[in-house]
Motif scaffolding. Structure first.
Motif: not given
Length: 512
Positions: A26, A325-327, A485-486
Motif C-alpha cells: 500500500d 481500496v477505491h478511495d 493498493n488504492r
C-alpha cells in the motif's frame, strides 16, 4: 508478527492463512518495519481476539537496548512460550528465533509429501545453513555452511558502488537483487587475478556487518562502478562460488533423494534456484514466494502451530494481502471508463500500451504475480526500456514475463510450472526481446486458469491476436515503495509515469 525490516503480521485461523500484511505494501517504504497502523489493521481483519500471539525473534538494537526481541535472531531450537494477557484475554505467548521462522515457513508452505526426512536450506543476509527435518517437523540435524551469504553478495555491489559510503552500518537490502541482474553480463572465467582475489577475500571475511568497505581500498573493484566489466565479472564469480560452497556441503552432508525446501532472501535468486533444481541430489525443490523476510511472520505462526499441535502446515495461496481500496474515482476529464473488453485490451497492448493491472487482493512476497502488475507487449526491446523508465529502475535490470502454462514449453526451455516467478530458464523464441535478459534467460511466471483466471483470460486474448500468450509483467509500485493498493495512488502514478491504461477488476480506464 515479524519485527524490524520487512515487518509483517500474519493472521491464521483453523490452519488457514487469512492475511499476510506487509508494512511496505500500500505504497509503504520498502523493507519498512510494522507500525501501530498495521497492528490495528490486523486486529480489525482478525475479527476476534487471538488464542496465540506469536512473535518472531530478532537481534537487539544496541542503540536502544542490549536484549534480544523474543527468542532472538539465531538458534535452530530457540523457542519461548508462556501465558499472557492480550486486551484482557488470557492467551498463549510464543516466540521462536528468526532462523526458525525461515525453516518453519518452508515446511508450512511446501506441498505435502511422504518423505521420512526433508532437507531445508536457509540462506539469507546472516544465516547460511542446512537442516535435516523428520516427518514430524523436528530438526534432527543442523549443518552450518557459511554465515552471511546474502550479506556478502550485497557487499560486493556496495564495494563497486561509489555512492555507498566507506563506513556504513549494514549492506543495503536491495543491492543483492541488483547484483543478480549484473551477474548475467559476464562469466566467472572473465574475472582477472585481482578480481578473483577480491572475491576470495569477501568469502573469507568474518563478517560484513558492518560492511568493511574501507579495508578494500586496495582492490580494483573499490568504487569501480557497478556496471564496470570488473564488477560484472566479480558478480558472476561470486555467484558461482557461493552456490558451489553450498552445493558441495549438500552433497557431503545431506542424504540424496530428499526433498529440498529453500528459504531466506537468497531463495529469490532465480539463477541459484534453477541450479538447485538441476543439481540432481534432491528428489524435488520447493521455494515459497515469501522466501525472504516477508514470509517470516508466516513461519513464526507455523512454528507456534507446530509447538501446540505438532503440525506446522497451513492452507494458503499467494493472494493473501488486502483488497484494493477505491478511495477516489479517476478524473473523467483524464480517464475514460468502460467495462473491460479483453480482446480490445490485448490489441492495445500489442500496439504498445502499458497497462496498470489490478485484480483482487495483493500478492504476498516481493514479486508481482498478476494482481498488482504493469503489463506490456513482450516483443520490442524498447518496451523493456520504457518499463524501466516508468519504474525509475536501472537500465540493466531485466523485465520478467508472465506466460500461459500451455505456451511455456514452446517459448521457453523447461515445461515446468512456476506460478511464483522463482526460476530462470532459457528463452526459445527470438521474438521475445523485451523479456530476454542479456544471457538469454527469463524469469517466467506461468499462469493457469486455477492460479490466476483473470490474467489467463487476458493472455489468451493476446495469444489469439499475436500468437503467444505471454506479456511483460513487472510490479506496480512507486520506486522505493511497496505495491500500489488504492485508486488515489494508482491514478497519480499512472498520470506521472505516462501509463496508458488502468484496469481495476472488470473496469478499464483509458487515458483520453
Amino acid at each position: 508478527m515479524k519485527p524490524d525490516h520487512d515487518g509483517t503480521i500474519a493472521v491464521v485461523r483453523d490452519r488457514k492463512l487469512l492475511y499476510s500484511l506487509e508494512a511496505e505494501k500500500d505504497s509503504g517504504k520498502r523493507y519498512a518495519a510494522m507500525g501501530p497502523t498495521g497492528l490495528l489493521q490486523a486486529a480489525e481483519l482478525a475479527g476476534d481476539l487471538p488464542d496465540v500471539i506469536a512473535l518472531g525473534g530478532w537481534k537487539p538494537d544496541w542503540q536502544v537496548a542490549h536484549r534480544s526481541i523474543g527468542a532472538g535472531y539465531a538458534g535452530p531450537h530457540a523457542v519461548e512460550q508462556r501465558t499472557s494477557r492480550f486486551f484482557g484475554k488470557e492467551v498463549r505467548w510464543f516466540s521462536s528465533s528468526h532462523e526458525r521462522s525461515h525453516i518453519m515457513a518452508a515446511l508450512a508452505l511446501a506441498p505435502p509429501d511422504e518423505a521420512e526426512l526433508r532437507s531445508v536450506l536457509v540462506w539469507e543476509g546472516e544465516t547460511g545453513a542446512f537442516y535435516l527435518v523428520d516427518r514430524d517437523c523436528r530438526i534432527v540435524r543442523h549443518i552450518p555452511v557459511l554465515d552471511e551469504p546474502g550479506g556478502r553478495y550485497a557487499f560486493l555491489f556496495a564495494l563497486a558502488d561509489p555512492s555507498f559510503p566507506a563506513e556504513a552500518k549494514a549492506p543495503r537490502l536491495g543491492d543483492a537483487g541488483k547484483l543478480m541482474a549484473l551477474a548475467a553480463y559476464a562469466d566467472p572465467g572473465d574475472a582477472d587475478r585481482e578480481t578473483t582475489e577480491t572475491v576470495e577475500r569477501i568469502l573469507a571475511l568474518p563478517t560484513v556487518y558492518p560492511p568493511p568497505k574501507h579495508a578494500f581500498r586496495d582492490s580494483p573493484l573499490y568504487d569501480a562502478g557497478v556496471e564496470s566489466p570488473r564488477a560484472k565479472a566479480a558478480a558472476a564469480l561470486l555467484s558461482s562460488h557461493l552456490f558451489r560452497i553450498f552445493a558441495d556441503a549438500a552433497r557431503a552432508h545431506l542424504p540424496a533423494g530428499t526433498p529440498l525446501l529453500v528459504s531466506g532472501g537468497c531463495g529469490l535468486n532465480c539463477d541459484w534456484n534453477a541450479m538447485w533444481a538441476g543439481l540432481g541430489h534432491f528428489s524435488s525443490v520447493f521455494v515459497p514466494p515469501v522466501a525472504n523476510d516477508s514470509g517470516s511472520a508466516i513461519g513464526t505462526a507455523a512454528d507456534a502451530l507446530a509447538h501446540f499441535t505438532g503440525d506446522p502446515r497451513i492452507e494458503w495461496d499467494v493472494y493473501r494481502g488486502l483488497d484494493f481500496v477505491h478511495d477516489t474515482e479517476p478524473d473523467p476529464a483524464v480517464w475514460g471508463r468502460s467495462p473491460l473488453d479483453h480482446g480490445a485490451l490485448a490489441r492495445a497492448i500489442g500496439e504498445g500500451a502499458v497497462v496498470a493491472w489490478v485484480q483482487g487482493r495483493w500478492e504476498i512476497g516481493p514479486r508481482a504475480l498478476g494482481h498488482r502488475s504493469l503489463l506490456a507487449e513482450p516483443f520490442r526491446e524498447s518496451t523493456r526500456d520504457r518499463l524501466n523508465a516508468i519504474k525509475k529502475r536501472e537500465g540493466y535490470r531485466p523485465v520478467a514475463p508472465c506466460c500461459r502454462a500451455e505456451d511455456t514449453d514452446r517459448l521457453f526451455h523447461g515445461g515446468f510450472e512456476d506460478p511464483y516467478m522463482l526460476y530462470f530458464r532459457k528463452v526459445r523464441s527470438a521474438d521475445l526481446r523485451a523479456v530476454t535478459h542479456v544471457d538469454g534467460s527469463a524469469r517466467v511466471q506461468t499462469v493457469t486458469p486455477d492460479t490466476n483466471a483473470p490474467l489467463h483470460t487476458l493472455l489468451s486474448a493476446f495469444a489469439a491476436q499475436y500468437g503467444a500468450g505471454v506479456l511483460c509483467n513487472t510490479s506496480l509500485n512507486f520506486n522505493g515503495l511497496g505495491f500500489i493498493n488504492r485508486m488515489s495512488d494508482l491514478t497519480r502514478y499512472c498520470q506521472k509515469r505516462g501509463v496508458d491504461i488502468m484496469v481495476v477488476g472488470d473496469q478499464c480506464y483509458r487515458r483520453l
